[in-house]
Design an enzyme around this catalytic site. Structure first.
Site, PDB file in Angstrom:
ATOM      1  N   SER A   1      -5.750  25.347   4.224  1.00 48.33           N
ATOM      2  CA  SER A   1      -4.756  24.650   4.859  1.00 48.33           C
ATOM      3  C   SER A   1      -4.092  25.145   6.124  1.00 48.33           C
ATOM      4  O   SER A   1      -3.310  24.615   7.000  1.00 48.33           O
ATOM      5  CB  SER A   1      -3.336  24.306   3.936  1.00 48.33           C
TER       6      SER A   1
ATOM      7  N   SER B   1      -6.005  29.511   1.542  1.00 45.62           N
ATOM      8  CA  SER B   1      -5.801  28.745   2.672  1.00 45.62           C
ATOM      9  C   SER B   1      -5.474  29.852   3.905  1.00 45.62           C
ATOM     10  O   SER B   1      -5.139  29.166   5.108  1.00 45.62           O
ATOM     11  CB  SER B   1      -4.317  28.116   2.366  1.00 45.62           C
TER      12      SER B   1
ATOM     13  N   LYS C   1       2.882  28.713  10.990  1.00 45.67           N
ATOM     14  CA  LYS C   1       2.270  27.827  10.212  1.00 45.67           C
ATOM     15  C   LYS C   1       3.607  26.771   9.949  1.00 45.67           C
ATOM     16  O   LYS C   1       4.727  27.178   9.804  1.00 45.67           O
ATOM     17  CB  LYS C   1       1.776  28.207   8.964  1.00 45.67           C
TER      18      LYS C   1
END
Lengths: 488, 477, 95
Positions: A153, A177, A78
């Protein structure tokens, strides 16, 4: 089986047997990214050259016999984890030019193990969002249906795994997330206990809630990734001084007699019938495996979302103050004076949702409001944690839905902050309480995958992974992938 | 008046990172990713900063809070890279304590210490290099500070100065800070408010920041007091504000930048956990604490039988006190040691602008030298000559006395022959001596002693010379 | 509304976020909705409850006073938007 369809465990075994080389594996995934990612926008940065040269080194390490389980396995990170020499944007214009001269502890640990960085994945700006639509690099699309969001996210990581662009990835979870995009994309994701994984070099959203974790196709792979990610870090005061167990060790243990708490009847009223059916079947499956279902109730959890939306923006408003255009990142053109430098750099560098949360958080901390918002929310947070702990005295694991439904349409919730926030209804509790929680695929609603959430006691990730692995041993929801389906 | 002193703690690394705290490096060469607030970096607390804070607390007999918490103080300023300062608001490490001052008139005055808390220093803005811009140097960002806050107990500038001096002595004794005001290791903010004579309540206060020398403190207080008096006498009102002392213009002026309504939005620093201090930890530190200045002063008065003035001078720093005690142990004469250190050593050091730790004559050597006065091997006068030599050469005093044959002449035959020579050479004076009164005789005796000492190169034992001279002269009468 | 446009302007000033004049009302409404949402918490009785600032039930760990960082200023200054003479450059700071 094609390389890209294999799990991390399978790829690792294949590398060990010399069925293929790390160069071949890495090339295979890079090729898929290059040919398919325009459909999903799962990656912000693809690290092609460095990945290939790392693969060459990994092959040498494998040849010399000094390899570890992840040596030569390509994974994605990420874009919130700082990676030395590789752009780390956090999905924001603010950090579009930011190439950190240091590694986050998590990436450092993966690099040491010989894992290869394929690239950095798309995300909601500064991890603020549940749809990966607030990214400066444009929305990410759900591989099961590109009109739908992948969740967020950590949507880029989830989409990349679902589309088999990477066998595994890192994510972070502040309010859901990791788990919500895992549910939306039909993959397996784990948010560890707060303090299990170092936050050093992981760009902070809400310090007391943020936790990095693994995302992959299977619970077995999550265990392998978590083994490398976790551990006490002297650079993070909030990382737990706990010995790291081997998370892969207990996977094949039987789950007879395990007590699973369910809030099924309570949750049911918020869920559509398709989701309810899937959840019921999944719970039956766990019963078949020997688990005992125990009805529990978590009434305080109804306060979790508003509590979260005080604490997270308050901490974020302070954490994001360092982005001021002085030492790194975006700086506005020709600032007239200091105030202008700050306000224009920040207003031009941050997107709307980030600005809204900074303002909400600033308000919640401002003179005269602290006690009524931040102070109060932290007290309610204790009530919420205490309630979970008392339930977890009687049961080993709590099971329930991860999300309120399957992935929603892109753009459908952009104008409605509150309804977007309510997406986190089932997930934020574990963040507020600091407990480990994971999401595993349990079926489909309208051809979109949905997940089941498992919440465990502090530092009992092993138990969650064990339940998840046993479930996946008996089911094949985790083996269904959109590309495979399209190809078939 | 009340004081806030920011004391830089003498750790070698920063309070929350492993960068060096050395003063004056190349700009930004001592600022690591944590000090620069690079994304994702986190603070980790320096154990020695904690120990130093506890030592200070024990030094003023204050409450040590068993649980203390770091808070974030949020505001934007270019020298504050995170956009917040890590400080302590509600749960400071040190609670109430008292500080005793000995004022010039021998009275004891108590200053209440409200609290002392740990925090990180900010960086520095450099204005001189560029025209319309400022440069930011973050070397100092993250240096550990102990902010010591007093009650508004000061009624005079003299009290303020004597507090700061005593504080300086205490912290250097404890070894927790170098207390160097010029380098900013001890910075002082003064809160001033006036009280009308005959009333109990104080007026609006102003805070003067950035004072870094005793002289400036005196001037800043005097300027600000007069400014407030002028305003009040003209029927005006004092505005509560922060003012900056400008030493070049010798005035205080309002800090415009701090005027924009400050709302620091304090909240507990989520990147750090609460600090728990155990009784065991405190007692371990207590056991290893050095003797404090006031305790040392009393002990010196009692054990060494020296004057209060001597005790003040000799305990004015830990180095001087240690030096003194080493000299005493070697020469076994506390008064002689006290005199010599003050009249010879400190005077000479003062002249050469050296501190006692840089003294060319070690305590051991001075002690040995003085021991030779004590056992009457040499006279005080010879000792001064020896001291001068070893000051510049660093020689061993005993070897020097031996080598230059400076030992006192104790052999009475030898002295007698010199005395005889002096009597023979000064027949007139002898005659005069024999014929005059007691008063003049004393004077002449002094002259003869001088002559004998001169002929013996100062080595003759003065006691013996006196005795022999008196005997010889009385024989004549 | 639970928050006024004036308050929004004050807060944005504190947070160093610039708001265009024509956005103030819209933003007041948006933030107002969020505040109404979190205002639910006001009704909960939390007397006698200790706040939970961090879920990790542990105490602060300490590091030894040791210099562990080397001078990497070339790397850090290298990514800064404006640097001269080893200093980060900003518009004039007025005390």
């Amino acid at each position: 089986m094609e390389i890209h369809s294999q799990s991390i465990a399978q790829l690792s075994a294949g590398l060990q047997r010399k069925d293929f080389s790390s160069e071949e594996v890495t090339r295979a995934f890079l090729d898929r990214i290059n040919s398919l990612d325009h459909l999903y926008n799962a990656f912000i940065t693809v690290n092609e050259e460095e990945a290939m040269s790392a693969a060459t080194k990994a092959d040498q390490r494998i040849a010399s016999g000094t390899n570890e389980i992840l040596t030569g396995i390509p994974i994605a990170h990420k874009d919130i984890f700082c990676s030395q020499g590789v752009k780390t944007s956090c999905g924001s214009r603010m950090l579009d030019n930011f190439i950190p001269p240091y590694n986050s502890t998590v990436i450092g640990n993966f690099n040491d193990s010989g894992a290869i960085i394929l690239g950095k994945t798309n995300m909601d700006e500064f991890a603020m969002g549940g749809s990966t639509e607030t990214s400066y690099y444009g929305p990410c699309y759900n591989p099961w249906n590109t009109n739908k969001v992948p969740g967020g996210s950590s949507g880029g990581s989830a989409a990349a795994i679902a589309a088999s662009l990477t066998p595994g990835a890192t994510g972070t979870d502040t309010g859901g997330s990791i788990r919500q995009p895992s549910s939306f994309c039909g993959i397996t994701g784990l948010k560890p206990t707060y303090g299990r994984v170092s936050r050093f070099g992981m760009i902070a959203f809400a310090s007391s809630l943020d936790q990095g974790g693994p995302m992959a196709k299977t619970a077995e792979d999550c265990a392998i990734l978590l083994n490398v990610m976790s551990g006490n870090d002297p650079k993070d005061s909030t990382s737990a001084d706990k010995e790291v167990e081997d998370f892969s060790a207990n996977l094949s243990q039987k789950i007879d007699g395990l007590k699973i708490g369910i809030t099924f009847h309570n949750d049911a009223k918020n869920l559509d019938s398709g989701y309810q059916n899937c959840l019921e079947k999944a719970l039956n499956q766990l019963e078949k495996l020997g688990a005992k279902l125990v009805e529990i109730s978590l009434p305080k959890n109804s306060l979790a979302v508003p509590t979260y939306y005080v604490i997270a923006p308050a901490e974020a408003s302070s954490n994001l103050s360092r982005f001021d255009g002085v030492r790194y990142g975006y700086r506005c053109d020709n600032p007239e004076n200091l105030h202008d430098l700050y306000t224009r750099s920040r207003s031009e560098g941050f997107g709307d949702e980030v600005k809204r949360r900074i303002l909400t958080g600033t308000y919640a901390l401002s003179a005269g409001y602290y006690d009524q918002y931040y102070g109060k929310a932290q007290k309610i947070r204790r009530l919420i944690r205490d309630e979970y702990l008392s339930c977890l005295k009687n049961v080993d694991v709590i099971a329930g839905p991860t999300t309120t439904g399957p992935a929603f349409d892109i753009g459908s919730k952009n104008d409605d902050s509150i309804s977007m926030y309510l997406e986190d209804t089932y997930t934020v509790g574990a963040n507020l309480a600091g407990l480990p929680a994971m999401s595993i695929p349990i079926g489909f609603v309208n051809d979109c995958p949905i997940g089941m959430q498992l919440i465990g006691r502090d530092f009992e990730e092993s138990k969650l992974l064990n339940v998840a692995h046993q479930f996946q041993h008996a089911t094949d929801w985790h083996l269904q992938f959109p590309i495979k389906k399209n190809n078939a | 008046m009340g004081l806030e002193v920011h004391l830089q703690l003498a750790t070698i690394s920063k309070i929350f990172s492993g960068s060096s705290t050395t003063f004056g490096g190349t700009p930004n060469s001592q600022a690591c990713s944590v000090d620069l607030a690079m994304p994702g970096t986190l603070p980790v607390f320096n154990e020695l900063a904690l120990k130093f804070a506890v030592m200070f607390g024990l030094g003023i007999d204050a409450e040590i809070n068993k649980i203390s918490v770091f808070d974030r103080k949020n505001y934007f300023y270019p020298d504050l890279p995170k956009g917040y300062q890590i400080s302590q608001l509600h749960h400071p490490i040190i609670g109430r304590g008292t500080f005793e001052l000995f004022l010039g008139d021998k009275t004891i005055y108590q200053i209440g210490i409200t609290r002392a808390h740990l925090e990180e220093d900010a960086g520095k803005s450099v204005h001189s290099h560029f025209d319309k811009e400022s440069g930011i140097d973050l070397n100092r960002a993250g240096v550990p500070l102990l902010e010591i806050v007093t009650d508004p107990d000061f009624r005079s500038t003299e009290q303020v100065i004597s507090y700061l001096k005593a504080l300086h002595i205490l912290v250097t004794y404890l070894g927790i800070s170098d207390g160097n005001m010029a380098e900013g290791s001890m910075r002082c903010d003064v809160n001033i408010s006036l009280r009308e004579q005959g009333t109990d309540s104080f007026g609006t206060r102003t805070e003067i920041k950035n004072i870094n020398s005793f002289r400036f403190i005196e001037r800043a207080i005097s300027f600000e007091t007069n400014r407030q008096i002028d305003i009040l006498e003209d029927g005006g009102e004092i505005i509560q504000e922060t003012r900056l002392y400008d030493s070049e213009l010798d005035e205080t002026r309002s800090m415009r930048s701090k005027e924009i309504a400050n709302d620091y939005r304090y909240f507990p620093e989520p990147d750090l956990l609460p600090i728990h201090i155990t009784d065991d930890y405190i007692s371990k530190i207590r056991d290893s604490m050095p003797e404090l200045p006031l305790a040392k002063r009393s002990r010196f008065l009692e054990t060494y039988d020296i004057t209060e003035y001597d005790a003040d001078v000799l305990t004015s720093s830990r180095e001087i006190a240690d030096y003194y005690e080493e000299v005493v142990t070697t020469c076994m004469n506390p008064k002689l040691a006290a005199n010599w250190i003050q009249t010879e050593l400190l005077a000479k050091l003062n002249k050469s602008e050296q501190s006692i730790s840089e003294s060319p004559v070690s305590a051991k050597k001075l002690g040995l030298l003085l021991s030779k006065i004590v056992d009457e091997t040499i006279s005080g006068k010879i000792a001064k000559q020896v001291f001068s030599v070893i000051w510049s050469t660093g020689e061993d005093p005993l070897l020097l006395i031996e080598k230059r044959n400076l030992k006192q002449m104790d052999d009475s035959n030898e002295i007698e022959s010199i005395v005889q020579k002096v009597i023979d050479q000064n027949a007139d004076q002898v005659k005069q001596y024999l014929s005059t009164d007691e008063q003049k005789r004393k004077k002449l005796l002094g002259y003869f002693v001088g002559q004998v000492m001169k002929s013996s190169n100062g080595k003759a034992n003065p006691k013996a010379v006196n005795q022999i001279l008196s005997d010889k002269l009385s024989e004549k009468s | 509304m639970p928050i006024t446009p004036k308050q929004i302007i004050q807060i944005s000033n504190l947070a160093r976020i610039k708001i265009e004049q024509d956005q103030v009302n819209l933003l007041t409404e948006k933030i107002g909705e969020i505040i109404s949402f979190i205002d639910k918490l006001k009704t909960i009785d939390t007397n006698e409850i200790e706040p939970l600032f961090n879920p990790l039930d542990a105490i602060q760990k300490l590091r030894f006073d040791k210099i562990t960082e080397i001078d990497e200023s070339d790397k850090f200054l290298g990514i800064a938007p404006s640097v001269r003479k080893n200093l980060f450059v900003v518009p004039k700071v007025i005390d």
